[in-house]
Design an enzyme around this catalytic site. Structure first.
Site, PDB file in Angstrom:
ATOM      1  N   CYS A 119      -3.119  -4.481  -4.035  1.00 12.76           N
ATOM      2  CA  CYS A 119      -2.090  -3.508  -4.406  1.00 12.76           C
ATOM      3  C   CYS A 119      -0.800  -3.891  -3.705  1.00 12.76           C
ATOM      4  O   CYS A 119      -0.793  -4.261  -2.537  1.00 12.76           O
ATOM      5  CB  CYS A 119      -2.530  -2.084  -4.072  1.00 12.76           C
ATOM      6  N   GLU A 120       0.281  -3.816  -4.455  1.00  8.72           N
ATOM      7  CA  GLU A 120       1.557  -4.284  -3.913  1.00  8.72           C
ATOM      8  C   GLU A 120       2.175  -3.295  -2.937  1.00  8.72           C
ATOM      9  O   GLU A 120       3.147  -3.610  -2.276  1.00  8.72           O
ATOM     10  CB  GLU A 120       2.534  -4.611  -5.043  1.00  8.72           C
ATOM     11  N   HIS A 121       1.621  -2.099  -2.845  1.00  6.19           N
ATOM     12  CA  HIS A 121       2.187  -1.111  -1.934  1.00  6.19           C
ATOM     13  C   HIS A 121       1.616  -1.212  -0.527  1.00  6.19           C
ATOM     14  O   HIS A 121       2.293  -0.876   0.439  1.00  6.19           O
ATOM     15  CB  HIS A 121       1.959   0.305  -2.482  1.00  6.19           C
ATOM     16  N   HIS A 122       0.368  -1.648  -0.420  1.00  9.44           N
ATOM     17  CA  HIS A 122      -0.278  -1.696   0.901  1.00  9.44           C
ATOM     18  C   HIS A 122      -0.885  -3.062   1.226  1.00  9.44           C
ATOM     19  O   HIS A 122      -1.412  -3.268   2.307  1.00  9.44           O
ATOM     20  CB  HIS A 122      -1.400  -0.649   0.988  1.00  9.44           C
ATOM     21  N   CYS A 170      -6.740   1.037  -0.647  1.00  7.17           N
ATOM     22  CA  CYS A 170      -5.660   1.784   0.015  1.00  7.17           C
ATOM     23  C   CYS A 170      -5.918   3.283  -0.084  1.00  7.17           C
ATOM     24  O   CYS A 170      -5.413   4.057   0.721  1.00  7.17           O
ATOM     25  CB  CYS A 170      -4.293   1.422  -0.550  1.00  7.17           C
ATOM     26  N   GLN A 214      -2.401  -1.518 -10.779  1.00  9.94           N
ATOM     27  CA  GLN A 214      -3.411  -1.628 -11.845  1.00  9.94           C
ATOM     28  C   GLN A 214      -2.795  -1.433 -13.234  1.00  9.94           C
ATOM     29  O   GLN A 214      -3.179  -2.100 -14.199  1.00  9.94           O
ATOM     30  CB  GLN A 214      -4.515  -0.593 -11.595  1.00  9.94           C
ATOM     31  N   HIS A 274      -9.631   1.406  -5.326  1.00 11.85           N
ATOM     32  CA  HIS A 274      -8.493   0.961  -4.519  1.00 11.85           C
ATOM     33  C   HIS A 274      -8.754   1.234  -3.045  1.00 11.85           C
ATOM     34  O   HIS A 274      -8.884   2.382  -2.634  1.00 11.85           O
ATOM     35  CB  HIS A 274      -7.223   1.690  -4.965  1.00 11.85           C
TER      36      HIS A 274
HETATM   37 ZN   LIG Z   1      -1.999   0.762  -2.382  1.00 13.91          ZN
END
Ligand SMILES: [Zn+2]
Length: 212
Positions: free
Chosen positions: A101-104, A172, A142, A170
């Protein structure tokens, strides 16, 4: 073996997809320096025995986990497109996906189900999982992963329709306690024939069949 030609083609294919580009030594070195600093910042001692080679290991792992940037998914499809009059739904289900995931920068993983209805051309079946992997091995969400796979197949193969469903967990969310441990996020994207209720329902029915 009745068709040795086909067997050997598949073999070569598996070998090439199992061995993506080797990590670049210069990139590995640069990343490792930074991961060493990060370990220190987290309160660790990067000089202790167990962590000595950790920065290099992370650097190599991260290059592997993002090697999709170096791949051209459309070219993968174009390398094995054939004229064929088959016009029924072609489904490749239960394709394992592993992405970040590109956020975490934490993993999300699960299964992708891909279908298309040919319009005079089919593609070698082994190419579909490779296209999925080429997009998954990048920093992703996703939703975008789902749409990128759909668009690539639609634009390159130009079939009568494409359907993509991804079910994933996920880390995260799971590891940070935001989500119940086993809940799964489902995303889907459709074009053409799959916009019609009946075709889409047939696809959903076929991928829902208990294969586990
Ligand atoms: Zn994430």
């Amino acid at each position: 073996m009745e068709k040795p030609g086909i067997v050997s083609t598949l073999h070569v294919d598996e070998v090439s997809s199992a061995h993506p580009a080797q990590p670049d030594p210069r990139t590995t070195h640069q990343l490792a320096e930074k991961y060493r600093a990060i370990l220190k910042e987290l309160g660790e001692n990067p000089a202790r025995e167990g962590l000595l080679k950790t920065p290099e290991r992370i650097a190599k792992a991260m290059q592997f986990l993002t090697h999709g940037y170096a791949l051209d998914p459309a070219a993968i499809l174009r390398s094995a497109m054939f004229k064929e009059d088959y016009r029924q739904m072609v489904i490749v289900r239960d394709i394992e996906i592993y992405s970040l995931c590109e956020h975490h920068l934490l993993p999300f993983f699960g299964k992708a189900h891909v279908a298309y209805i040919p319009d005079g051309r089919i593609v070698g079946l082994s190419k579909i999982p490779r296209v999925v992997d080429a997009f998954a091995r990048r920093l992703q969400v996703q939703e975008r992963l789902t749409v990128e796979i759909r668009n690539c197949i639609q634009d390159t193969l130009q079939p009568l329709g494409v359907a993509v469903v991804i079910e994933a967990q996920h880390m995260c969310m799971v590891m940070r306690g935001i989500q119940k441990q086993h809940s799964v996020a489902t995303t889907s994207a459709f074009t053409g024939e799959f916009e019609h209720e009946k075709t889409r329902a047939e696809f959903i029915r076929l991928i829902s069949k208990n294969g586990d």
